[in-house]
Design an enzyme around this catalytic site. Structure first.
Site, PDB file in Angstrom:
ATOM      1  N   PHE A 153       0.860  -1.185   0.000  1.00  0.00           N
ATOM      2  CA  PHE A 153       0.000   0.000   0.000  1.00  0.00           C
ATOM      3  C   PHE A 153       0.891   1.228   0.000  1.00  0.00           C
ATOM      4  O   PHE A 153       1.787   1.347   0.837  1.00  0.00           O
ATOM      5  CB  PHE A 153      -0.922   0.030   1.222  1.00  0.00           C
ATOM      6  CG  PHE A 153      -1.822   1.233   1.213  1.00  0.00           C
ATOM      7  CD1 PHE A 153      -2.939   1.274   0.382  1.00  0.00           C
ATOM      8  CD2 PHE A 153      -1.540   2.341   2.002  1.00  0.00           C
ATOM      9  CE1 PHE A 153      -3.762   2.404   0.351  1.00  0.00           C
ATOM     10  CE2 PHE A 153      -2.369   3.465   1.971  1.00  0.00           C
ATOM     11  CZ  PHE A 153      -3.475   3.495   1.139  1.00  0.00           C
TER      12      PHE A 153
ATOM     13  N   ASP B  94       9.288   2.450   1.638  1.00  0.00           N
ATOM     14  CA  ASP B  94       8.108   3.174   2.095  1.00  0.00           C
ATOM     15  C   ASP B  94       7.965   2.900   3.596  1.00  0.00           C
ATOM     16  O   ASP B  94       7.459   1.858   4.006  1.00  0.00           O
ATOM     17  CB  ASP B  94       6.867   2.705   1.322  1.00  0.00           C
ATOM     18  CG  ASP B  94       5.612   3.453   1.762  1.00  0.00           C
ATOM     19  OD1 ASP B  94       5.647   4.099   2.842  1.00  0.00           O
ATOM     20  OD2 ASP B  94       4.590   3.385   1.049  1.00  0.00           O
TER      21      ASP B  94
ATOM     22  N   LYS C  56       2.869   9.379   8.296  1.00  0.00           N
ATOM     23  CA  LYS C  56       2.084   9.056   9.500  1.00  0.00           C
ATOM     24  C   LYS C  56       2.609   9.591  10.840  1.00  0.00           C
ATOM     25  O   LYS C  56       2.088  10.574  11.339  1.00  0.00           O
ATOM     26  CB  LYS C  56       1.833   7.555   9.556  1.00  0.00           C
ATOM     27  CG  LYS C  56       0.874   7.104   8.432  1.00  0.00           C
ATOM     28  CD  LYS C  56       0.315   5.730   8.647  1.00  0.00           C
ATOM     29  CE  LYS C  56      -0.846   5.429   7.704  1.00  0.00           C
ATOM     30  NZ  LYS C  56      -0.457   4.947   6.375  1.00  0.00           N
TER      31      LYS C  56
HETATM   32  C1  LIG Z   1      -0.754   5.218   4.996  1.00  0.00           C
HETATM   33  C2  LIG Z   1       0.299   4.807   4.030  1.00  0.00           C
HETATM   34  C3  LIG Z   1       0.548   5.539   2.861  1.00  0.00           C
HETATM   35  C4  LIG Z   1      -0.328   6.687   2.411  1.00  0.00           C
HETATM   36  O1  LIG Z   1      -0.316   7.736   3.317  1.00  0.00           O
HETATM   37  P1  LIG Z   1      -1.439   8.901   3.195  1.00  0.00           P
HETATM   38  O2  LIG Z   1      -0.978   9.906   4.202  1.00  0.00           O
HETATM   39  O3  LIG Z   1      -2.738   8.278   3.517  1.00  0.00           O
HETATM   40  O4  LIG Z   1      -1.369   9.402   1.806  1.00  0.00           O
HETATM   41  C5  LIG Z   1       1.611   5.142   2.065  1.00  0.00           C
HETATM   42  N1  LIG Z   1       2.379   4.104   2.389  1.00  0.00           N
HETATM   43  C6  LIG Z   1       2.174   3.372   3.507  1.00  0.00           C
HETATM   44  C7  LIG Z   1       3.090   2.249   3.834  1.00  0.00           C
HETATM   45  C8  LIG Z   1       1.117   3.691   4.356  1.00  0.00           C
HETATM   46  O5  LIG Z   1       0.897   2.949   5.448  1.00  0.00           O
END
Ligand SMILES: *Cc1c(COP(=O)(O)O)cnc(C)c1O
Length: 391
Positions: A130, A215, A244
């Protein structure tokens, strides 16, 4: 008119929180909840942390926003600290995880294209990944439920199974620019990449001249017991996305890169109106003030070492409810036997907030400042709900 004023893109639980303190949330109707979701791994220091509140108040009275037409002292300070504490040499500030990933993908494409490799643009991603909800990041994540109805899918992403280096090697081609991996998959269901796999990804990237992107939007910022999750493996990326936990609840994201990877990100190549504004930087600098204090990450590991055996005991006691506990530090997945949404709803009913994840997992993502009292309260609720579900 039947559509709600707030666009109904979420299946929301019917509760309105009014106030928070540490790991606790208070609803408008008087109910109290123990927050083991932390706004999806965001409020890493809990709610209304005194240092964060004070830092934001001070900044709010001075200056909120100026744009990136001018120097921003808080950005320079935060970038220096992130650089000093990571593999990176430079940082771009934005407002979310998806934006941090967009910057990471753009940086990787430009690295090759600015050196004359005009058709190097493809990025290898992993199944279950994700990376956000923009057009590019839903293509990167590759999940049908996120792509449905938003065709055409942005071109340039090749997905391979998580954990398999041979299949990954097989899709590397002349157009491949980068590999993206979450060191611990979050939305996919709390799946840590093992050290050998991380090393293998680095080897493949180096062998083919690809950039390695981590990520760490969910697993970064102390969640696993180190500032960045990849530190457990000793493997460093060329580019990394954060968001986050970075602002402790204030929206802020960052894309970190080595000098080599970001060499062609020169003036005019990327930008954001809001990204890294003084208010956001005050929040993120305050978060780092707390996290970089000696002993902060030790605390995360210590409480995790108390919590994990209790969760393992629940799994052993209630095999009809949970079959496994996995993850790292305070990024925890309980693999559920009944539908995970039912378990999360039952826990909510007893006052414990958790989050569903892929692979039928219930995610526990508590604030990193929890102690024994919160652990005992959470485990008591889990035990009660497990007993009910087993009956
Ligand atoms: C939450 C998340 C995102 C996206 O972040 P947003 O602030 O919702 O755009 C991208 N990568 C990972 C691993 C995430 O957990």
């Amino acid at each position: 008119m039947t559509i709600t004023a707030v666009m109904p893109t979420y299946a929301r639980t019917d509760v309105v929180f009014e106030r928070g303190e540490g790991a606790w949330l208070y609803a408008a109707d008087g109910r109290r909840f123990l927050d083991f979701g932390a706004g999806i791994a965001v409020t890493a220091l809990g709610h209304a942390h005194p240092h964060l509140v004070a830092a934001l108040k001070v900044q709010a009275e001075k200056l909120w926003h100026t744009s990136n037409l001018y120097r921003i002292a808080g950005q320079e300070k935060l970038a220096d600290r992130l650089v000093k504490n990571s593999f990176a040499d430079t940082v771009f500030f934005c407002n979310s995880g998806a934006e941090a990933m967009e910057c990471a993908i753009k940086t990787a494409r430009r690295f090759h294209q600015a050196q004359g490799e005009k058709d190097k643009y493809r990025v290898i991603t992993l199944r279950g990944a994700f990376h956000g909800r923009t057009l590019a990041t839903i293509a990167a994540g590759g999940q049908e439920k996120h792509l449905e109805g938003f065709a055409p899918k942005v071109d340039g992403f090749d997905q391979v199974p998580f954990g398999n280096l041979n299949e990954l090697r097989a899709v590397v081609g002349a157009q491949t620019a980068a590999i993206v991996v979450e060191p611990v998959q979050g939305e996919g269901g709390i799946i840590p990449a093992d050290i050998e796999y991380m090393k293998g990804l680095r080897r493949v990237a180096d062998e083919y001249g690809l950039l390695l992107i981590f990520d760490e939007v969910q697993c970064g910022l102390g969640r696993t017991g180190k500032l960045f999750a990849h530190e457990w493996s000793g493997v460093t990326p060329d580019i990394m996305a954060l968001a986050k936990g970075l602002g402790g609840g204030f929206p802020v994201g960052a894309c970190l890169a080595s000098e080599r990877a970001a060499k062609f990100m020169v003036p005019g190549t990327h930008g954001s109106t809001f990204g890294g504004n003084p208010l956001a930087m005050a929040a993120a600098n305050a978060v780092l003030d707390v996290m970089l204090e000696p002993g902060f990450f030790d605390h995360v590991t210590e409480v995790a070492d108390v919590l994990w055996p209790k969760l393992r005991a629940l799994v052993a006691k209630y095999p009809k409810v949970f079959s496994e506990v996995r993850g790292k530090g305070l990024m925890i997945g309980l693999k559920s036997v009944p539908p995970n949404g039912d378990v999360v709803a039952k826990l909510f009913g007893q006052g414990l907030l958790t989050v569903v994840g892929g692979d039928n997992v219930v995610r526990l993502l508590p604030p990193l400042i929890i102690g024994d009292a919160e652990i005992d309260a959470a485990v008591a609720i889990l035990d009660k709900v497990c007993a009910e579900l087993s009956a």
